[in-house]
Write an enzyme that holds these catalytic residues in place. Structure first.
Site, PDB file in Angstrom:
ATOM      1  N   VAL A  16       0.843  -1.198   0.000  1.00  0.00           N
ATOM      2  CA  VAL A  16       0.000   0.000   0.000  1.00  0.00           C
ATOM      3  C   VAL A  16       0.876   1.244   0.000  1.00  0.00           C
ATOM      4  CG1 VAL A  16      -1.706   1.313   1.320  1.00  0.00           C
ATOM      5  CG2 VAL A  16      -1.956  -1.158   1.077  1.00  0.00           C
ATOM      6  N   TYR A  17       1.915   1.232   0.826  1.00  0.00           N
ATOM      7  CA  TYR A  17       2.856   2.355   0.880  1.00  0.00           C
ATOM      8  C   TYR A  17       3.470   2.587  -0.503  1.00  0.00           C
ATOM      9  CZ  TYR A  17       7.146   4.918   1.966  1.00  0.00           C
ATOM     10  OH  TYR A  17       8.177   5.826   1.974  1.00  0.00           O
ATOM     11  N   GLY A  18       3.992   1.545  -1.108  1.00  0.00           N
ATOM     12  CA  GLY A  18       4.633   1.660  -2.419  1.00  0.00           C
ATOM     13  C   GLY A  18       3.679   2.138  -3.499  1.00  0.00           C
ATOM     14  N   THR A  20       0.989   3.976  -3.111  1.00  0.00           N
ATOM     15  CA  THR A  20       0.644   5.396  -2.932  1.00  0.00           C
ATOM     16  C   THR A  20       1.771   6.285  -3.429  1.00  0.00           C
ATOM     17  OG1 THR A  20       1.439   5.418  -0.640  1.00  0.00           O
ATOM     18  CG2 THR A  20      -0.898   4.980  -0.983  1.00  0.00           C
ATOM     19  N   LYS A  21       3.018   5.864  -3.234  1.00  0.00           N
ATOM     20  CA  LYS A  21       4.150   6.652  -3.737  1.00  0.00           C
ATOM     21  C   LYS A  21       4.120   6.710  -5.257  1.00  0.00           C
ATOM     22  CE  LYS A  21       6.174   7.683   0.116  1.00  0.00           C
ATOM     23  NZ  LYS A  21       6.582   8.985   0.549  1.00  0.00           N
TER      24      LYS A  21
END
Length: 182
Positions: A16-18, A20-21
């Site tokens: 999810v972090y990746g 969004t980036k």
């Protein structure tokens, strides 16, 4: 914002972090084109590697030893990036903390940075974020005029001064008949 996954690479355990980036990269590119003829500035902030719970989750002792060299606390990065963000002009600028010269300096001085954040067993040597914020607040006895001035750019102060002059003129003009000249 740059970070793991911003270029489209996979980010196992932080999908999810990746994503969004990567999505922020696309959003920035689209907004740059949409706002091309407007006065709206679209910029990219890149703090580099910051000691956060997300970064530390699942990190090995070897990771933590590398973090000693290249990572910074959030407040350290913010002290550098935020003032630069406030005064950036134009559009499409990259505002970075972990620049190539900083990386080179960190690598050259790596021997000085051993056990900066973590000991040889990977235990944290720095205060928890809540404690750092509490200490900062306690050491900050009052909000000074200088602190207030640093929050705003030069153009803002010119606007505030101009507005003050206009207000003073209006007040003096409207009460001009009540002043008696001696």
């Amino acid at each position: 914002m740059d970070g793991a996954g911003s270029g489209g690479s996979s980010t196992p355990l932080t999908a999810v972090y990746g994503s969004t980036k990567c999505g922020l990269r696309q959003l920035q590119a689209s907004l740059l084109k949409e706002c091309k003829r407007s006065k709206v500035g679209v910029h990219t902030a890149s703090p580099g590697m910051v000691l956060t719970d997300l970064l530390l989750s699942g990190s090995s002792i070897q990771n933590k030893q590398m973090f000693n060299i290249i990572c910074e606390l959030p407040e350290t990065v913010a002290r550098t990036l935020v003032p630069r963000m406030r005064v950036v002009k134009g559009t499409g600028r990259a505002i970075s903390y972990l620049t190539p010269p900083r990386i080179l300096l960190a690598l050259v001085t790596a021997w000085l940075r051993r056990e900066r954040w973590f000991d040889a067993q990977g235990r944290a040597l720095y205060a928890a974020e809540a404690d750092r914020i509490r200490n900062w607040a306690e050491n900050r006895t009052r909000f000074s005029f200088t602190d207030a001035m640093e929050m705003y750019t030069e153009n803002t102060w010119v606007s505030v001064f101009s507005l003050s002059v206009v207000c003073a003129f209006i007040i003096l003009s409207s009460t001009g008949s009540t002043f008696h000249h001696t």
